[in-house]
Design a protein around this motif. Structure first.
Motif, PDB file in Angstrom:
ATOM      1  N   ALA A  28      -8.760  -3.982   2.474  1.00 17.38           N
ATOM      2  CA  ALA A  28      -9.061  -5.122   1.614  1.00 17.38           C
ATOM      3  C   ALA A  28      -9.079  -4.657   0.164  1.00 17.38           C
ATOM      4  N   GLU A  29      -8.654  -5.561  -0.720  1.00 18.94           N
ATOM      5  CA  GLU A  29      -8.736  -5.328  -2.157  1.00 18.94           C
ATOM      6  C   GLU A  29      -9.447  -6.513  -2.771  1.00 18.94           C
ATOM      7  N   SER A  30     -10.508  -6.235  -3.530  1.00 25.30           N
ATOM      8  CA  SER A  30     -11.299  -7.295  -4.135  1.00 25.30           C
ATOM      9  C   SER A  30     -11.651  -6.889  -5.550  1.00 25.30           C
ATOM     10  N   GLY A  31     -11.118  -7.621  -6.529  1.00 28.48           N
ATOM     11  CA  GLY A  31     -11.387  -7.275  -7.916  1.00 28.48           C
ATOM     12  C   GLY A  31     -10.881  -5.878  -8.227  1.00 28.48           C
ATOM     13  N   ALA A  32     -11.787  -5.005  -8.644  1.00 27.46           N
ATOM     14  CA  ALA A  32     -11.429  -3.632  -8.973  1.00 27.46           C
ATOM     15  C   ALA A  32     -11.927  -2.664  -7.914  1.00 27.46           C
ATOM     16  N   ALA A  33     -11.976  -3.102  -6.652  1.00 29.26           N
ATOM     17  CA  ALA A  33     -12.452  -2.241  -5.576  1.00 29.26           C
ATOM     18  C   ALA A  33     -11.494  -2.313  -4.391  1.00 29.26           C
ATOM     19  N   LEU A  34     -11.379  -1.192  -3.681  1.00 31.40           N
ATOM     20  CA  LEU A  34     -10.544  -1.093  -2.490  1.00 31.40           C
ATOM     21  C   LEU A  34     -11.383  -0.582  -1.331  1.00 31.40           C
ATOM     22  N   ARG A  35     -11.044  -1.070  -0.147  1.00 30.97           N
ATOM     23  CA  ARG A  35     -11.752  -0.602   1.042  1.00 30.97           C
ATOM     24  C   ARG A  35     -10.768  -0.475   2.197  1.00 30.97           C
ATOM     25  N   GLY A  36     -10.937   0.598   2.984  1.00 28.48           N
ATOM     26  CA  GLY A  36     -10.179   0.778   4.209  1.00 28.48           C
ATOM     27  C   GLY A  36     -11.132   1.047   5.352  1.00 28.48           C
ATOM     28  N   GLU A  37     -10.808   0.518   6.547  1.00 31.33           N
ATOM     29  CA  GLU A  37     -11.690   0.669   7.702  1.00 31.33           C
ATOM     30  C   GLU A  37     -10.880   0.964   8.960  1.00 31.33           C
ATOM     31  N   VAL A  38     -11.421   1.860   9.769  1.00 36.39           N
ATOM     32  CA  VAL A  38     -10.830   2.183  11.065  1.00 36.39           C
ATOM     33  C   VAL A  38     -11.901   2.005  12.127  1.00 36.39           C
ATOM     34  N   LEU A  47      -1.575  -0.833  -3.394  1.00 39.02           N
ATOM     35  CA  LEU A  47      -2.841  -0.144  -3.198  1.00 39.02           C
ATOM     36  C   LEU A  47      -3.355  -0.259  -1.771  1.00 39.02           C
ATOM     37  N   ARG A  48      -3.183  -1.415  -1.155  1.00 40.70           N
ATOM     38  CA  ARG A  48      -3.648  -1.553   0.220  1.00 40.70           C
ATOM     39  C   ARG A  48      -2.843  -0.663   1.156  1.00 40.70           C
ATOM     40  N   GLY A  49      -1.559  -0.525   0.912  1.00 42.83           N
ATOM     41  CA  GLY A  49      -0.776   0.411   1.706  1.00 42.83           C
ATOM     42  C   GLY A  49      -1.281   1.836   1.549  1.00 42.83           C
ATOM     43  N   ALA A  50      -1.655   2.201   0.316  1.00 44.71           N
ATOM     44  CA  ALA A  50      -2.177   3.544   0.063  1.00 44.71           C
ATOM     45  C   ALA A  50      -3.493   3.773   0.794  1.00 44.71           C
ATOM     46  N   VAL A  51      -4.375   2.782   0.745  1.00 43.77           N
ATOM     47  CA  VAL A  51      -5.659   2.896   1.428  1.00 43.77           C
ATOM     48  C   VAL A  51      -5.466   3.045   2.937  1.00 43.77           C
ATOM     49  N   GLU A  52      -4.533   2.303   3.484  1.00 44.79           N
ATOM     50  CA  GLU A  52      -4.287   2.395   4.922  1.00 44.79           C
ATOM     51  C   GLU A  52      -3.737   3.760   5.310  1.00 44.79           C
ATOM     52  N   ARG A  53      -2.860   4.314   4.522  1.00 37.68           N
ATOM     53  CA  ARG A  53      -2.346   5.663   4.816  1.00 37.68           C
ATOM     54  C   ARG A  53      -3.476   6.687   4.781  1.00 37.68           C
ATOM     55  N   THR A  54      -4.323   6.570   3.776  1.00 36.99           N
ATOM     56  CA  THR A  54      -5.431   7.510   3.654  1.00 36.99           C
ATOM     57  C   THR A  54      -6.398   7.366   4.823  1.00 36.99           C
ATOM     58  N   ALA A  55      -6.718   6.132   5.194  1.00 35.62           N
ATOM     59  CA  ALA A  55      -7.616   5.897   6.324  1.00 35.62           C
ATOM     60  C   ALA A  55      -7.064   6.531   7.591  1.00 35.62           C
ATOM     61  N   MET A  56      -5.762   6.360   7.838  1.00 31.91           N
ATOM     62  CA  MET A  56      -5.174   6.938   9.043  1.00 31.91           C
ATOM     63  C   MET A  56      -5.190   8.463   8.989  1.00 31.91           C
TER      64      MET A  56
END
Length: 287
Positions: free
Chosen positions: A55-65, A214-223
C-alpha cells in the motif's frame, strides 16, 4: 563508491506504520486471519503458502507478507527473538552490507549498514540504528518490533513488525514494514523509476504484467526478506559455522524462482562471495 538510488536503500527496511500495538487480542486476530486466508495460502501463485500485499498512502509505503512456515512456533520464537539471528537474516538482502548488535541487554539495538549491490567494500554509505523490542516471544505468540525514527536522506519513521501464531505444528507468520519519505527521496525515486528502474516490477498483477513504481519496489523487498527468514528458519539445525552459507544458498534458490522480479546483478557465485565477506566482517563485529 557509487551509491544506490535512495529508494532502494529506503525500501530495504521492514516495519509497520503507526504506534506499536499491545499483544492483547493480537494472537486471536492473527489466528482469525489465518482461517480467513487458508484457501488462498493453499492455492498461492507463489508456489509456497504465502500472500503478499502493499500500500502507498501519502508519503508512506507499506509491504506485508502472510505465510505458513514449517517450524513450530517455539522454534520460530527462539530463533527470531535473537538479535544475532536477525543480523544473519538481514545480511542476505542485496542492500544490507553489515549488521551489528549494540545497546544494552535490556535495550538492544541493531546498527545496520546499507550499501550497494555486489560491492565488496566494507564502507557502506548509509547507516540506520533500530531499537529491537521483544513484545512477546514464546510458544503461543510471537511479536517483535524494530523502530528507527530517522533514515538516510530524509527518510523517517521506519517501523518493523513480525508476529506469528501456532498452526497445527507449524507457524503462521505476519511480516510488515513501512517507512515515510520526504521530497528529496521522492525526487530520487522518480528519477530512478523513469530511467534504470522503469522495467522493474513487483508481484501484484496489473493487466498483462505486474505493478511497478514504489509499490513494486516494496513488494520485491518484502519477498526478499520473507525468503531470507524462510531460509534462516529452515537451517536452524545446521551447525553455526555452516548455517549462514546454507541459508544464503537456500535464499539464492528462492529468489531464482522469481526471475522477473528478483534477479540480481552479476552471477550467483559473485553474489555469494561478497555476502561471505560481509558475513566474516559481521562476525568479527559481533564477537
Amino acid at each position: 563508491m557509487a551509491q544506490r538510488p535512495l529508494w532502494l536503500l529506503a525500501a530495504a527496511w521492514i516495519g509497520a506504520a503507526g504506534a506499536a500495538p499491545t499483544p492483547a487480542g493480537q494472537p486471536a486476530m492473527l489466528a482469525a486471519t489465518y482461517q480467513a486466508s487458508a484457501e488462498r495460502l493453499r492455492n498461492s501463485p507463489f508456489r509456497r503458502p504465502l500472500t503478499l500485499q502493499s500500500a502507498e498512502s501519502g508519503a508512506a509505503l507499506r509491504g506485508e507478507v502472510y505465510a505458513l512456515v514449517d517450524q513450530p512456533l517455539a522454534m520460530v520464537s527462539a530463533a527470531l527473538s535473537s538479535t544475532a539471528g536477525w543480523c544473519e537474516v538481514l545480511l542476505m538482502h542485496p542492500n544490507v552490507a553489515g549488521c551489528r548488535v549494540t545497546g544494552s541487554v535490556a535495550a538492544p539495538k541493531l546498527a545496520v549498514d546499507l550499501g550497494t549491490r555486489l560491492d565488496a567494500s566494507p564502507d557502506a554509505p548509509y547507516h540506520v540504528e533500530f531499537a529491537f523490542r521483544r513484545v512477546q516471544a514464546d510458544d503461543s505468540y510471537l511479536q517483535l518490533r524494530l523502530d528507527a525514527d530517522e533514515g538516510p536522506v530524509g527518510t523517517r519513521d521506519y517501523r518493523i513488525l513480525l508476529e506469528a501464531v501456532p498452526v497445527e505444528g507449524k507457524s503462521f507468520l505476519h511480516f510488515s514494514y513501512s517507512y515515510a519519505y520526504g521530497l528529496s527521496a521522492r525526487l530520487a525515486t522518480q528519477a530512478y523509476l523513469s530511467t534504470k528502474g522503469r522495467n522493474k516490477v513487483g508481484f501484484t498483477p496489473v493487466g498483462e504484467d505486474y505493478i511497478g513504481g514504489l509499490r513494486g519496489a516494496v513488494e520485491r523487498t518484502a519477498m526478499r526478506y520473507y525468503l531470507a527468514i524462510e531460509a534462516y528458519l529452515a537451517e536452524l539445525a545446521t551447525p553455526e559455522d555452516r548455517r549462514f552459507e546454507r541459508s544464503l544458498q537456500r535464499w539464492l534458490d528462492g529468489i531464482a524462482e522469481y526471475p522477473r522480479q528478483l534477479k540480481e546483478e552479476g552471477t550467483r557465485e559473485e553474489y555469494a562471495q561478497i555476502k561471505r565477506g560481509q558475513y566474516r566482517r559481521q562476525q568479527l563485529a559481533l564477537h
